[in-house]
Design an enzyme around this catalytic site. Sequence first.
Site: not given
Length: 444
Positions: A36, A349, A242, A323, A318, A351, A321, A60-61, A33, A257, A58
Amino acid sequence: MPQTPRCSGFQNALEIMPAQGKCTVIVGCQWGDEGKGKIVDVLSEGVDIVARYQGGANAGHTVHVGESEFILHQIPSGVLHDGKRCLLGNGVVLDIRQFFDEYDALVKRGIDLTGRVGVSQRAQLLLPYHRMLDKAAEGAATTKIGTTGRGIGPAYEDKAGRRGVRVIDLGNPERLAKLVDSAKERVCRRLDQLGVGTGELDAAMEEAMNLGERLLSLSTDTGPEISAALRAGKRVLLEGAQGTALDLDHGTYPFVTSSNTTAAGAATGTGIGPTAIDSVVGVVKAYTTRVGEGPLPSAFEPEMDEHVRMLGGEFGATTGRPRRCGWFDSVLSRHAAQVNGLTGIAVTKLDVLDTLPELQVATAYRMPDGSVTDTFPADTWSLSSVEPVYETLPGWEAPTGHVRRLEDLPTNARAYLDRLEELTLAKVEWISVGTKRNQIIPVD
Ligand code: IMP
Ligand code: MG
């Protein structure tokens, strides 16, 4: 001479790709996360092929194009650029049903995928029973990993156990039936032991197998395809999922993972040799997050945790949940630089930190026995009781989302980035200051 922007108002990515690089790996340097998806999307503009090398659904981009948001799980983040070839390498565990759901949803949203997506003949199939086993095993485990429930661990177990089903097997009905039948027998016995019903398995398997022909029609041999492209002078991005701290060998085992997320995995996971890789760009978030179980040494106190989670929208793409959040951890980023052989980093990130009056960066860990280390410990269990040694830096307390040139960043933001670079021992090459494609600062 000024060029017509080809990518929503930001300069042609060809100009900011590493000059020497024809084959670049994009790798996460924390617990996934890191952003990428956005970096791959932006850099895809200047390449011909984007290939995923490990993991499965698994991942989530999240990628923003104009006002639209796309969450990609298996198809590489380069897919949102017209005409780019997108490959899923042999290192991937491919959830056939989820893959076509994602594929069809992209087509429905107007993305032309004709001839653009290829799947390695050697990729392992992730079948419905892997998901069932993942959920059942997590439910029964005393040490929970906090998996995404997508079947990743069981699929890689079958691969290492030499009983997996590969894409190429879809072309041989007899062999396929044998493999699937013996898997079903084994799985049903296991699920029975765990007290889980197998009622819906047959229907789910039938649904997956019905997609076999369609998947076969997309199959390719990714190694030779990528090698030929490189020989022809084309540019390739190898996209990791990941992050380094979730790598099966180099992460916080067992809270990891089940694949090699790190840069070397890009070679084995696509079928090219390590010498074909020219550069490795590590993606780091300007702070740290983690979803799932396992230690997070630089975790915030609860109030700050909540505050930064809201500022950064830190919820799993994904699983949804929340983080956990924490300060930038340079013990981990140095580990990532070493393990991945980073040639540069992309800081994302930035900003999100705009309003904080003061920032901390972990430079070392004080171990439970009082000793201080600046290298990432192999003993994952000790990580839950290390005390990070922090350095405090002043915040910049000014918006950065509109900034497009390094020299226009507030002085304290530049000092923060300089420090991350020094501590990580890798050069900052890109800075992302928002979710939009054009919110990126290339650094010479
Ligand atoms: P699995 O990959 O579903 O087996 O989950 C193993 C661990 O990796 C769990 O802590 C997950 O939360 C974490 N994980 C897996 N995929 C991602 C990802 O794409 N981003 C962040 N964490 C992930
Ligand atoms: Mg993600």
